[in-house]
Scaffold this motif. Structure first.
Motif, PDB file in Angstrom:
ATOM      1  N   PHE A 411      34.359  39.746  18.678  1.00 27.01           N
ATOM      2  CA  PHE A 411      33.547  37.963  19.458  1.00 27.01           C
ATOM      3  C   PHE A 411      32.635  38.413  20.605  1.00 27.01           C
ATOM      4  O   PHE A 411      33.203  39.481  21.568  1.00 27.01           O
ATOM      5  CB  PHE A 411      35.654  37.191  19.654  1.00 27.01           C
ATOM      6  CG  PHE A 411      35.305  37.215  18.636  1.00 27.01           C
ATOM      7  CD1 PHE A 411      35.568  37.294  17.206  1.00 27.01           C
ATOM      8  CD2 PHE A 411      37.073  38.328  18.605  1.00 27.01           C
ATOM      9  CE1 PHE A 411      36.513  36.792  15.991  1.00 27.01           C
ATOM     10  CE2 PHE A 411      37.848  38.468  17.232  1.00 27.01           C
ATOM     11  CZ  PHE A 411      37.729  38.053  16.077  1.00 27.01           C
ATOM     12  N   CYS A 413      32.505  36.320  24.154  1.00 21.74           N
ATOM     13  CA  CYS A 413      32.924  35.410  24.845  1.00 21.74           C
ATOM     14  C   CYS A 413      31.847  35.292  26.139  1.00 21.74           C
ATOM     15  O   CYS A 413      31.717  36.320  26.647  1.00 21.74           O
ATOM     16  CB  CYS A 413      34.421  36.023  25.775  1.00 21.74           C
ATOM     17  SG  CYS A 413      35.011  36.936  24.192  1.00 21.74           S
ATOM     18  N   ASP A 418      38.063  32.535  27.321  1.00 20.08           N
ATOM     19  CA  ASP A 418      37.784  33.132  25.717  1.00 20.08           C
ATOM     20  C   ASP A 418      37.904  34.826  25.261  1.00 20.08           C
ATOM     21  O   ASP A 418      38.725  35.070  24.711  1.00 20.08           O
ATOM     22  CB  ASP A 418      36.145  33.159  25.891  1.00 20.08           C
ATOM     23  CG  ASP A 418      35.498  32.240  25.267  1.00 20.08           C
ATOM     24  OD1 ASP A 418      35.599  31.097  25.699  1.00 20.08           O
ATOM     25  OD2 ASP A 418      34.428  32.127  25.534  1.00 20.08           O
ATOM     26  N   ARG A 422      40.543  35.881  22.764  1.00 23.78           N
ATOM     27  CA  ARG A 422      40.202  36.368  21.363  1.00 23.78           C
ATOM     28  C   ARG A 422      40.409  37.372  21.738  1.00 23.78           C
ATOM     29  O   ARG A 422      40.754  38.702  20.605  1.00 23.78           O
ATOM     30  CB  ARG A 422      38.258  36.960  21.425  1.00 23.78           C
ATOM     31  CG  ARG A 422      37.778  35.583  21.339  1.00 23.78           C
ATOM     32  CD  ARG A 422      38.124  34.176  20.709  1.00 23.78           C
ATOM     33  NE  ARG A 422      37.875  34.114  19.063  1.00 23.78           N
ATOM     34  CZ  ARG A 422      37.485  34.235  18.187  1.00 23.78           C
ATOM     35  NH1 ARG A 422      36.874  32.803  18.874  1.00 23.78           N
ATOM     36  NH2 ARG A 422      37.553  34.441  17.237  1.00 23.78           N
TER      37      ARG A 422
END
Ligand code: P5A
Ligand code: ZN
Length: 480
Positions: A411, A413, A418, A422
């Motif tokens: 992911f 970020c 974040d 994640r």
């Protein structure tokens, strides 16, 4: 399929840790009841899987011009204590042999936690001229590490039973660097054969191998979102050559220090195969390494003569497939078919063949694929070719499914919040200015590790979340 007590024993894979432990026991991969923490037993089925996996490793190393050798388990303290960084990295993890019987030893002996300090004193004797290089040896041995983090079967052991360590010697830094890249390619090829997707990254300096210039690591993602380091390759520069006096004469007659690399994998490779591919029914093994590749289940009813014909057909099919080099079992025990299916599914057998009287009457049988559960009727005389094809398709499909699973859990970020969010599920990609203080702060704030800068170029840019300067893409994750 009928239910019995065994069939409900395996927890869903979504409860990964319980699933993993239960599967190791019920599929007979590992017996974890040995009465020393961090030491486990390989029963025959698990050991066969392990050996098949390590055969691939041997094949790849041998093909690349490595030779297998064997060095002692015990390392004298005097050698072990020569390389300062190496000692600092390992001193808390070494088991010491201090006595012979009741007599204290003059020189304590370390149980190797890794074999640099066992091998390099010999390399000093063996390397004389530039013509002796590159020297590329490996051994597959047990090593001992007094791990203080939570021990786990196949993943964090105090006796690593299947430590494949390679140690190479080169004339100069560049040649060694090229070989580190080659080592990583070999590991990637190895994992490709096991249908395991990998990510390669350069570890941050604080996480490199003790005594190395730099470390490249091969990682994969486990079902619980944590990353497992399944191999590392280290550029040792001339750090160990200087402490162990490994020198050579170059073509002009000058004495120079050699440059070295080392790289290792362990039974974590087996853990990855089990964890990445397995499902709620048990193991799903890449055909090449499955201890049993084809299970033939006769479907028997009342009539004796009919049953005898079914069994005869099963045996001749077994002989035919065995002659082709496949590992085949007929399951002609008294249990009902459902119990047999369950057993072979649990053990990850790639292909199951069912033959009953009705199939036999049409000269056909049922072929079932373990990874997709796809079932189809196939004429018996076409089975050998179909089994081959099916196994080839399986390893490709398993790889692509696993690769997609991994890629979809990386992911992008922008903030450390974040990252925290994640990495519950997978891997975070974020920019970092590469400054050590910023990196350590990113780890402290999130509680997750920086894996490092991926070797594959990443095409995103952004600012370091700590200092705001322009940064490079790095990966962060919770790790084993
Ligand atoms: C490279 C080979 C070394 O020891 N010396 C010789 C170098 N590197 S390493 O990173 O410390 O270990 C290599 C790989 O072994 C696995 N590993 C373990 N597996 C199971 N239990 C352990 N306690 C353990 N420690 C390390 C990791 O995959 C690591 O990358
Ligand atoms: Zn920064």
């Amino acid at each position: 399929m009928e239910k019995n007590a065994q069939q409900t024993a395996l927890p869903s894979k979504s409860r990964f840790s319980e699933w993993y432990h239960e599967l190791l026991a019920s599929a007979e991969i590992m017996d974890i009841r040995y009465p020393v923490k961090g030491l486990y037993v390989w029963p025959p089925f698990g050991y066969a899987l392990r050996n098949n996996i390590y055969s691939i490793m041997r094949e790849l190393l041998d093909k690349d011009g490595h030779e297998e050798a064997l060095f002692p388990l015990l390392i004298p303290e005097s050698e072990f204590m020569k390389e300062a960084e190496h000692i600092k990295g390992f001193e808390d993890e070494v088991y010491w042999v201090t006595h012979g019987g009741v007599t204290p030893l003059d020189v304590k002996l370390a149980l190797r936690p890794t074999s640099e300090t066992a091998i390099y004193p010999m390399y000093k004797l063996w390397i004389r001229s530039h013509a002796d290089m590159p020297l590329k040896l490996y051994q597959i041995v047990n090593t001992f590490r007094y791990e203080t983090k939570h021990t786990r079967p196949l993943i964090r052991l105090r006796e690593i039973t299947s430590f494949k360590e390679a140690h190479t010697v080169h004339t100069d830094w560049d040649d060694a660097a090229k070989h580190v890249d080659r080592a990583v390619e070999i590991y990637q090829e190895f994992y490709r054969r096991l249908a395991i997707p990998t990510i390669v990254s350069k570890r941050p300096d604080w996480d490199k191998f003790p005594g190395a210039d730099y470390t490249l690591a091969v990682d994969t993602l486990m079902p619980d979102g944590k990353v497992l380091q399944i191999g590392t390759a280290h550029h040792l520069a001339d750090n160990f050559a200087k402490t162990f006096g490994i020198t050579y004469e170059d073509p002009t007659g000058e004495q120079l220090h050699a440059h070295q690399t080392c790289y290792g994998i362990s039974e974590r490779s087996v853990a990855a195969v089990i964890s990445v591919h397995g499902d709620d029914h048990g193991l799903v093994l890449p055909p090449e390494v499955a201890p049993v590749q084809v299970a033939i289940v006769p479907i028997l009813f009342g009539d004796r003569d009919v049953n005898e014909n079914v069994l005869k057909a099963c045996r001749s099919l077994r002989d035919l497939l065995t002659d082709q080099g496949l590992r085949v079992r007929i399951d002609d025990g008294d249990e009902r078919p459902g119990a047999k299916y369950y057993r072979w599914e649990l053990r990850g057998v790639p292909v199951r063949i069912e033959i009953g009287p009705r199939d036999l009457a049409q000269n056909s049988c049922i072929l079932v694929r373990r990874d997709t559960s796809e079932k189809r009727s196939v004429p018996i005389d076409r089975i050998p070719g179909e089994v081959r094809d099916c196994m080839n398709v399986m390893v490709t499909d398993m790889y692509h499914a696993a690769r997609e699973g991994l890629d979809s859990r990386i992911f992008d970020c922008k903030t450390l919040d974040d990252v925290s969010e994640r990495t519950v599920e997978g891997i975070a990609r974020i920019c970092w200015c590469l400054d050590v203080d910023c990196g350590r702060e990113m780890e402290d704030i999130t509680g997750v590790h920086i894996l490092g800068v991926p070797v594959e170029p990443q095409n995103n840019s952004g600012q370091c979340p700590i200092c705001g300067r322009e940064g490079t893409s790095v990966l962060m994750a919770r790790t084993y």
